[in-house]
Scaffold this active site. Sequence first.
Site, mmCIF file in Angstrom:
data_model
loop_
_atom_site.group_PDB
_atom_site.id
_atom_site.type_symbol
_atom_site.label_atom_id
_atom_site.label_comp_id
_atom_site.label_asym_id
_atom_site.label_seq_id
_atom_site.Cartn_x
_atom_site.Cartn_y
_atom_site.Cartn_z
ATOM 1 N N HIS A 11 0.817 -1.217 0.000
ATOM 2 C CA HIS A 11 0.000 0.000 0.000
ATOM 3 C C HIS A 11 0.849 1.264 0.000
ATOM 4 O O HIS A 11 0.315 2.384 -0.173
ATOM 5 C CB HIS A 11 -0.937 -0.004 1.211
ATOM 6 N N ARG A 12 2.152 1.134 0.176
ATOM 7 C CA ARG A 12 3.006 2.315 0.125
ATOM 8 C C ARG A 12 3.252 2.783 -1.307
ATOM 9 O O ARG A 12 3.494 3.963 -1.546
ATOM 10 C CB ARG A 12 4.361 2.017 0.792
#
Length: 467
Positions: free
Chosen positions: A438-439
């Site tokens: 998700h980064r």
Amino acid sequence: MAQVLEFKLPDLGEGLTEAEIVRWLVEVGDVVAIDQPVVEVETAKAMVEVPCPYGGVVTARYGEEGTELPVGAPLLTVAVGSSESGAGAETRPGTGPSANGSGPAEAESSGNVLVGYGTGAPAARRRRVRPESVAARPVAPERKPEPAPAVAVEEARGPVAVVSPLVRKLARQHEVDLLQLTGSGRDGLILRADVEAAIKAATERTAAAAAPAVVPVAVGAPGAAPAPRAAIGTADERIPLRGVRGAVADKLSRSRHEIPDATCWVDADATELMAARAAMNAAGGPSGGPKVSVLALLARICTAALAKFPELNSTVDPAAREIVRLRDIHLGFAAQTERGLVVPVVRDAQSRNVESIGAEIARLTESARTGKLTPAELTGGTFTLNNYGVFGVDGSTPIINHPEAAMLGVGRIMPKPWVHGGELAVRQVVQLSLTFDHRVCDGGTAGGFLRYVADCVEQPAVLLRTL
């Protein structure tokens, strides 16, 4: 004048710090040539033969089969410098200390620093030297080699019909005497199944011996105590986390610890994809080359999807707090082997067509099956494709192969009821799941990637726009 040089376990690259001795290829007293393989070792990446950079007579071996040694630990000692030990060695003056020995070794050393991947030098035939002839030659006094480990009992009692070092290792771990087994393979070859059957029989015998005797008691007799329960099994088994299993455990733990991952999934109608594959294979004819695999088609779909969504072909540099978008696509695919789960890598997948990707997947799969993958073929992936449908399961939430940013999981393709053209029909349905970091992106990008993959599965003609 002979001189004893010590050969240490070299740095095999790829950040490896240790290796396990699987099989010795030479014995004490053997004459070895420069760069002749002397031992087969298993690292966390692959199984490799390690050649010795010295030519001479083996005077000692350090570590028995199954022993794990750190990089830099002594492997063996070689007496070099005499006419009888010069199996491929040259005579020229030494100029300095060797990196692996204890004296000037340039005369009897190949000079190779990184060994373990073959050096191109032909291996000479092993030749036994009488111990007294070795002892008669003068030896440099600065290093006194330790006594050589005893040769395995099974070697001393005669040959064993075992080819696979993995079978030997399994037998050694469970203390199975290979000389007592009759192989079920061709010409009496002992297979893994034979060793496993012997382990099971030994476990059952141990359990039966440990079970307490049961005294029959008349039903309803006054004061009758309940019969004691028989032992269920033997003591708990402890399995070391090392080799491939240890490397996988470390990588998965690091992935879960460092990567904030999320998973999304979708069901897709793969009927048209399977029809396209059948048409491709039929067009090739009976002698048109290898068949196109479903995995190769999915891999090509992934490269097209990554071209549209490059955020998922990335890695994160936590120290610099930067996302690194990678130029090339090195596509890994999960493969289950006897040594455990490995992920071979198809290099430069973005420049390959379906046939090229399929051929490389077939080559790497065969190398994985035979345990011949090199560390270079198991590292450097930028995205992983995991076809767990071969195990008969529909879905999963894959763990990202650290330090990559995403993994696509593919379940089994099977007939299911599906609404097609406004009517209920039986179609070939597959579940696709994407786990992503998700980064590097948000759910919109991950959902767009997965939806594009599903569209290509349902309508393979979509790929024509990218070919």
